[in-house]
Design a protein around this motif. Structure first.
Motif, PDB file in Angstrom:
ATOM      1  N   PHE A  99       0.861  -1.182   0.000  1.00  0.00           N
ATOM      2  CA  PHE A  99       0.000   0.000   0.000  1.00  0.00           C
ATOM      3  C   PHE A  99       0.893   1.225   0.000  1.00  0.00           C
ATOM      4  O   PHE A  99       1.767   1.373   0.852  1.00  0.00           O
ATOM      5  CB  PHE A  99      -0.909   0.009   1.233  1.00  0.00           C
ATOM      6  CG  PHE A  99      -1.570   1.341   1.500  1.00  0.00           C
ATOM      7  CD1 PHE A  99      -2.346   1.947   0.532  1.00  0.00           C
ATOM      8  CD2 PHE A  99      -1.409   1.983   2.723  1.00  0.00           C
ATOM      9  CE1 PHE A  99      -2.951   3.183   0.763  1.00  0.00           C
ATOM     10  CE2 PHE A  99      -2.011   3.211   2.971  1.00  0.00           C
ATOM     11  CZ  PHE A  99      -2.792   3.808   1.992  1.00  0.00           C
ATOM     12  N   HIS A 101       0.915   5.465  -0.211  1.00  0.00           N
ATOM     13  CA  HIS A 101       0.186   6.723  -0.090  1.00  0.00           C
ATOM     14  C   HIS A 101       0.973   7.782  -0.849  1.00  0.00           C
ATOM     15  O   HIS A 101       1.993   8.280  -0.382  1.00  0.00           O
ATOM     16  CB  HIS A 101       0.062   7.090   1.389  1.00  0.00           C
ATOM     17  CG  HIS A 101      -0.720   8.339   1.655  1.00  0.00           C
ATOM     18  ND1 HIS A 101      -0.172   9.596   1.553  1.00  0.00           N
ATOM     19  CD2 HIS A 101      -2.018   8.521   2.020  1.00  0.00           C
ATOM     20  CE1 HIS A 101      -1.084  10.498   1.863  1.00  0.00           C
ATOM     21  NE2 HIS A 101      -2.215   9.873   2.146  1.00  0.00           N
ATOM     22  N   TRP A 138      -7.167   4.667   5.080  1.00  0.00           N
ATOM     23  CA  TRP A 138      -7.003   3.505   4.204  1.00  0.00           C
ATOM     24  C   TRP A 138      -6.431   2.315   4.964  1.00  0.00           C
ATOM     25  O   TRP A 138      -6.820   1.163   4.711  1.00  0.00           O
ATOM     26  CB  TRP A 138      -6.141   3.864   2.997  1.00  0.00           C
ATOM     27  CG  TRP A 138      -6.892   4.678   1.982  1.00  0.00           C
ATOM     28  CD1 TRP A 138      -7.106   6.033   1.998  1.00  0.00           C
ATOM     29  CD2 TRP A 138      -7.573   4.192   0.821  1.00  0.00           C
ATOM     30  NE1 TRP A 138      -7.862   6.410   0.920  1.00  0.00           N
ATOM     31  CE2 TRP A 138      -8.159   5.313   0.167  1.00  0.00           C
ATOM     32  CE3 TRP A 138      -7.725   2.927   0.252  1.00  0.00           C
ATOM     33  CZ2 TRP A 138      -8.895   5.189  -1.007  1.00  0.00           C
ATOM     34  CZ3 TRP A 138      -8.450   2.793  -0.923  1.00  0.00           C
ATOM     35  CH2 TRP A 138      -9.033   3.920  -1.543  1.00  0.00           C
ATOM     36  N   ALA A 139      -5.524   2.545   5.891  1.00  0.00           N
ATOM     37  CA  ALA A 139      -4.996   1.450   6.708  1.00  0.00           C
ATOM     38  C   ALA A 139      -6.120   0.818   7.526  1.00  0.00           C
ATOM     39  O   ALA A 139      -6.215  -0.424   7.630  1.00  0.00           O
ATOM     40  CB  ALA A 139      -3.891   1.960   7.628  1.00  0.00           C
ATOM     41  N   LEU A 148      -4.995  -7.164   4.004  1.00  0.00           N
ATOM     42  CA  LEU A 148      -3.534  -7.171   4.018  1.00  0.00           C
ATOM     43  C   LEU A 148      -2.997  -8.583   3.875  1.00  0.00           C
ATOM     44  O   LEU A 148      -3.359  -9.485   4.642  1.00  0.00           O
ATOM     45  CB  LEU A 148      -3.003  -6.539   5.303  1.00  0.00           C
ATOM     46  CG  LEU A 148      -3.261  -5.035   5.457  1.00  0.00           C
ATOM     47  CD1 LEU A 148      -2.721  -4.539   6.789  1.00  0.00           C
ATOM     48  CD2 LEU A 148      -2.637  -4.246   4.304  1.00  0.00           C
ATOM     49  N   ARG A 153       3.370  -4.491   3.172  1.00  0.00           N
ATOM     50  CA  ARG A 153       4.168  -3.289   3.371  1.00  0.00           C
ATOM     51  C   ARG A 153       3.284  -2.074   3.136  1.00  0.00           C
ATOM     52  O   ARG A 153       2.670  -1.943   2.079  1.00  0.00           O
ATOM     53  CB  ARG A 153       5.358  -3.257   2.403  1.00  0.00           C
ATOM     54  CG  ARG A 153       6.160  -4.559   2.372  1.00  0.00           C
ATOM     55  CD  ARG A 153       6.853  -4.835   3.701  1.00  0.00           C
ATOM     56  NE  ARG A 153       7.335  -6.199   3.786  1.00  0.00           N
ATOM     57  CZ  ARG A 153       8.519  -6.614   3.348  1.00  0.00           C
ATOM     58  NH1 ARG A 153       9.339  -5.747   2.754  1.00  0.00           N
ATOM     59  NH2 ARG A 153       8.886  -7.870   3.494  1.00  0.00           N
ATOM     60  N   LEU A 154       3.221  -1.175   4.118  1.00  0.00           N
ATOM     61  CA  LEU A 154       2.474   0.072   4.019  1.00  0.00           C
ATOM     62  C   LEU A 154       3.495   1.201   3.998  1.00  0.00           C
ATOM     63  O   LEU A 154       4.353   1.291   4.881  1.00  0.00           O
ATOM     64  CB  LEU A 154       1.507   0.242   5.189  1.00  0.00           C
ATOM     65  CG  LEU A 154       0.293  -0.696   5.233  1.00  0.00           C
ATOM     66  CD1 LEU A 154       0.686  -2.087   5.740  1.00  0.00           C
ATOM     67  CD2 LEU A 154      -0.806  -0.120   6.133  1.00  0.00           C
ATOM     68  N   HIS A 195       3.147  -7.229   9.594  1.00  0.00           N
ATOM     69  CA  HIS A 195       3.189  -6.199   8.559  1.00  0.00           C
ATOM     70  C   HIS A 195       4.237  -5.136   8.899  1.00  0.00           C
ATOM     71  O   HIS A 195       4.662  -5.010  10.047  1.00  0.00           O
ATOM     72  CB  HIS A 195       1.812  -5.562   8.395  1.00  0.00           C
ATOM     73  CG  HIS A 195       0.714  -6.563   8.188  1.00  0.00           C
ATOM     74  ND1 HIS A 195       0.791  -7.556   7.246  1.00  0.00           N
ATOM     75  CD2 HIS A 195      -0.486  -6.731   8.830  1.00  0.00           C
ATOM     76  CE1 HIS A 195      -0.309  -8.290   7.287  1.00  0.00           C
ATOM     77  NE2 HIS A 195      -1.086  -7.818   8.243  1.00  0.00           N
ATOM     78  N   VAL A 197       5.328  -0.935   8.328  1.00  0.00           N
ATOM     79  CA  VAL A 197       4.841   0.398   7.980  1.00  0.00           C
ATOM     80  C   VAL A 197       6.021   1.359   8.026  1.00  0.00           C
ATOM     81  O   VAL A 197       6.669   1.507   9.067  1.00  0.00           O
ATOM     82  CB  VAL A 197       3.742   0.877   8.954  1.00  0.00           C
ATOM     83  CG1 VAL A 197       3.090   2.162   8.430  1.00  0.00           C
ATOM     84  CG2 VAL A 197       2.685  -0.207   9.164  1.00  0.00           C
TER      85      VAL A 197
END
Length: 278
Positions: A99, A101, A138-139, A148, A153-154, A195, A197
């Motif tokens: 994801f 941004h 969005w998360a 997810l 990976r964010l 995950h 971030v």
């Protein structure tokens, strides 16, 4: 095929969800991750660059991946919920490996100005929704819809304005500071689930938005100034940023979490030298 079998089949191919995918850095990232590591792409865009969105969709498909460009204002929680639901319909659960941004929409101006550039409350709310809060919206939607993938990976995007002062950009700096805090706290909340971030910080790159703000003459001066500032003697490119996002998606980058990763190429190292020794 049963509904559950169909859901599992959808989730077998990993997806990248990219906000701001129709132009600039977001478009370059869509192209890069479609090629390596080979992700299908769900891109969100506001519709300002429709032809670009069509081009991105075609390029991703030419790389052998699926592509869906979804038009919406990604800055609201309602858009996040609707967008993630739309993605779930085509991708299935636990399918989002990446994801990103990459949306922008900041107001520039001054807090105490009496003119048209005054940063009033509406501009402040809009800037923070677009540049910072939407990352959380969005998360939250991705987690709520179980979207997810394992080891997802964010990634937020950052600039160098946290290190210096640039006239009229107070809201950009402040909203990016908020985004950095969101990244750190989400890293704590999602780290135990496997995950990661992070925030990718890079220098000025030439994008359609930048070309819209500056005249051709100003862009020439901008490039010349960055050639003096950057140790490499040139500006970074969106392709270089995009290719590094592909690296961050790989297993080798799996220990990065809650980090602000410096990809500026040393852009600010010479600022004092340039001022004192022009």
């Amino acid at each position: 095929m049963s509904d559950s079998e169909e859901e599992r089949g959808k989730g077998e191919r990993p997806w990248a969800l990219i906000l701001g995918a129709s132009s600039g850095t977001g478009a370059a990232i869509a192209n890069a991750v479609a090629r390596k590591p080979g992700l299908d792409v769900f891109g969100v865009h506001r519709g300002r660059y429709v032809d670009n969105a069509t081009l991105v969709e075609r390029q991703v498909k030419e790389a052998g991946r699926r592509a869906l460009l979804w038009q919406a204002d990604a800055s609201t929680p309602e858009a996040a919920e609707a967008g993630v639901q739309a993605l779930r319909e085509v991708a299935g659960p636990r399918s989002v490996k990446l994801f990103v941004h990459s949306i922008a929409g900041a107001s520039v101006g001054r807090f105490l100005s009496e003119g048209e550039d005054r940063l009033h409350a509406r501009r402040m709310r809009r800037t923070f929704d677009t540049m910072a809060h939407s990352f959380v919206y969005w998360a939250q939607a991705l987690v709520a819809e179980d979207m997810l993938a394992p080891d997802a990976r964010l990634l937020g995007l950052q600039n160098s304005l946290d290190e210096t002062h640039l006239s009229n950009t107070a809201l950009i700096s402040a909203s990016k500071a908020a985004l950095e805090m969101y990244v750190r706290y989400l890293a704590m909340e999602l780290g135990g689930k496997g995950h990661r971030v992070n925030l990718l910080k890079f220098g000025t790159v030439l994008t359609p938005a930048l070309k819209h703000v500056y005249s051709p003459e100003a862009l020439v001066r901008l490039e010349a100034a960055h050639a003096r500032m950057n140790p490499a003697g040139r500006m970074c490119t969106v392709e270089e940023v995009a290719n590094f996002v592909g690296v961050l998606t790989g297993d080798e980058a799996g220990w990065f979490n809650g980090a602000t990763i410096d990809f500026t190429g040393g852009m600010t190292l010479r600022l004092l030298d340039l001022v004192l020794n022009p």
